[in-house]
Design a protein around this motif. Structure first.
Motif, short mmCIF file in Angstrom:
data_model
loop_
_atom_site.label_atom_id
_atom_site.label_comp_id
_atom_site.label_asym_id
_atom_site.label_seq_id
_atom_site.Cartn_x
_atom_site.Cartn_y
_atom_site.Cartn_z
N VAL A 23 45.72 66.44 23.49
CA VAL A 23 45.59 65.24 22.66
C VAL A 23 46.70 65.28 21.61
O VAL A 23 46.87 66.29 20.92
CB VAL A 23 44.20 65.16 21.99
CG1 VAL A 23 44.12 63.96 21.06
CG2 VAL A 23 43.11 65.09 23.05
N LYS A 24 47.46 64.20 21.52
CA LYS A 24 48.61 64.16 20.62
C LYS A 24 48.55 62.93 19.73
O LYS A 24 48.17 61.85 20.16
CB LYS A 24 49.91 64.12 21.42
CG LYS A 24 50.14 65.32 22.27
CD LYS A 24 51.41 65.15 23.09
CE LYS A 24 51.49 66.27 24.11
NZ LYS A 24 52.46 66.00 25.15
N GLY A 25 48.98 63.12 18.50
CA GLY A 25 49.10 62.00 17.56
C GLY A 25 50.47 62.06 16.90
O GLY A 25 50.89 63.11 16.43
N THR A 44 47.62 59.82 22.05
CA THR A 44 47.50 59.95 23.50
C THR A 44 46.39 60.94 23.80
O THR A 44 46.39 62.06 23.28
CB THR A 44 48.83 60.43 24.12
OG1 THR A 44 49.86 59.51 23.77
CG2 THR A 44 48.73 60.52 25.64
N ILE A 45 45.44 60.50 24.65
CA ILE A 45 44.31 61.34 25.05
C ILE A 45 44.38 61.49 26.57
O ILE A 45 44.20 60.51 27.30
CB ILE A 45 42.97 60.72 24.64
CG1 ILE A 45 42.95 60.39 23.15
CG2 ILE A 45 41.80 61.64 25.03
CD1 ILE A 45 41.77 59.54 22.71
N PRO A 46 44.67 62.71 27.06
CA PRO A 46 44.74 62.92 28.51
C PRO A 46 43.38 62.74 29.19
O PRO A 46 42.33 62.82 28.53
CB PRO A 46 45.20 64.38 28.65
CG PRO A 46 45.73 64.77 27.32
CD PRO A 46 44.99 63.93 26.31
N PHE A 63 44.32 49.65 18.80
CA PHE A 63 44.65 48.81 19.94
C PHE A 63 44.94 49.72 21.12
O PHE A 63 45.73 50.67 21.01
CB PHE A 63 45.89 47.95 19.62
CG PHE A 63 46.27 47.02 20.73
CD1 PHE A 63 45.57 45.84 20.93
CD2 PHE A 63 47.33 47.33 21.57
CE1 PHE A 63 45.91 44.98 21.97
CE2 PHE A 63 47.69 46.47 22.60
CZ PHE A 63 46.99 45.30 22.80
N VAL A 64 44.28 49.46 22.25
CA VAL A 64 44.46 50.27 23.45
C VAL A 64 45.68 49.75 24.20
O VAL A 64 45.68 48.62 24.69
CB VAL A 64 43.21 50.25 24.35
CG1 VAL A 64 43.42 51.11 25.59
CG2 VAL A 64 41.98 50.70 23.58
N GLN A 65 46.71 50.58 24.27
CA GLN A 65 47.93 50.22 25.01
C GLN A 65 47.76 50.49 26.50
O GLN A 65 48.28 49.75 27.33
CB GLN A 65 49.12 51.02 24.49
CG GLN A 65 49.58 50.64 23.12
CD GLN A 65 50.29 49.31 23.11
OE1 GLN A 65 50.74 48.78 24.13
NE2 GLN A 65 50.39 48.73 21.94
N THR A 106 43.80 58.35 33.92
CA THR A 106 45.13 58.19 33.32
C THR A 106 45.02 58.38 31.81
O THR A 106 43.93 58.27 31.24
CB THR A 106 45.74 56.80 33.61
OG1 THR A 106 44.90 55.80 33.03
CG2 THR A 106 45.86 56.55 35.11
N ASP A 107 46.14 58.66 31.17
CA ASP A 107 46.14 58.82 29.72
C ASP A 107 45.61 57.56 29.03
O ASP A 107 45.86 56.44 29.48
CB ASP A 107 47.56 59.04 29.19
CG ASP A 107 48.09 60.43 29.47
OD1 ASP A 107 47.34 61.30 29.95
OD2 ASP A 107 49.30 60.65 29.19
N VAL A 108 44.88 57.77 27.93
CA VAL A 108 44.57 56.69 27.01
C VAL A 108 45.65 56.74 25.93
O VAL A 108 45.90 57.81 25.37
CB VAL A 108 43.17 56.87 26.37
CG1 VAL A 108 42.98 55.90 25.21
CG2 VAL A 108 42.07 56.67 27.40
N VAL A 109 46.28 55.62 25.68
CA VAL A 109 47.30 55.53 24.63
C VAL A 109 46.85 54.46 23.64
O VAL A 109 46.60 53.32 24.02
CB VAL A 109 48.69 55.19 25.20
CG1 VAL A 109 49.72 55.10 24.08
CG2 VAL A 109 49.11 56.23 26.23
N LEU A 110 46.73 54.87 22.38
CA LEU A 110 46.23 53.99 21.31
C LEU A 110 47.29 53.83 20.23
O LEU A 110 47.99 54.79 19.90
CB LEU A 110 44.99 54.61 20.65
CG LEU A 110 43.85 55.04 21.55
CD1 LEU A 110 42.89 55.94 20.78
CD2 LEU A 110 43.14 53.81 22.07
#
Length: 134
Positions: A23-25, A44-46, A63-65, A106-110
């Motif tokens: 998990v990265k910010g 980013t949440i794998p 916002f969910v990208q 898939t990754d969640v990207v916020l």
């Protein structure tokens, strides 16, 4: 529109739960105005990972990208499932403990805007409230 973010991890009800592996910010920008910090962050949440249990001292707008974010509150029940191009808001306070989970493939990207009291942390870790998941 807010998101999960306050990265933490752990297990059981007695410990704070940090974010899962990978998990990265990344802070994109930040400023202070009127005693509040405004911080824009990409998270980013794998697949299979989570933000860990936490709360915020201010309001978050997310916002969910990409991907699908499953959001759970302290009674272990889902309080929202957010897909790409959807937004969410997280209220402030220790009475709003929550976790964001990526249950997809898939990754969640916020993109997350934190509106916090000046100097407050991005999030405060919280113990697992008794849920059978992290």
């Amino acid at each position: 529109m807010a998101a999960v973010v306050g990265l933490s991890l752990g297990a059981g009800t007695a410990f704070a739960t940090p974010a899962g592996p990978g998990v990265k910010g990344t802070i994109i920008s930040q400023t202070t105005f009127g005693g509040k910090d405004y911080i824009l962050r990409k998270i980013t949440i794998p697949p299979g990972q989570s933000t860990g249990w936490h709360f915020h001292e201010g309001t978050l707008y997310g916002f969910v990208q990409h991907g699908t974010l499953s959001h759970f509150d302290s009674d272990c029940e889902p309080d929202g499932v957010y897909k790409a191009n959807q937004s969410l808001t997280e209220p402030s306070g220790a009475d709003h403990v929550h976790i964001g989970r990526n249950l997809g493939r898939t990754d969640v990207v916020l993109d997350v805007l934190y509106v916090l009291p000046h100097g407050a942390p991005l999030s405060d870790d919280a113990p697992n409230p008794g849920c059978d998941f992290q």
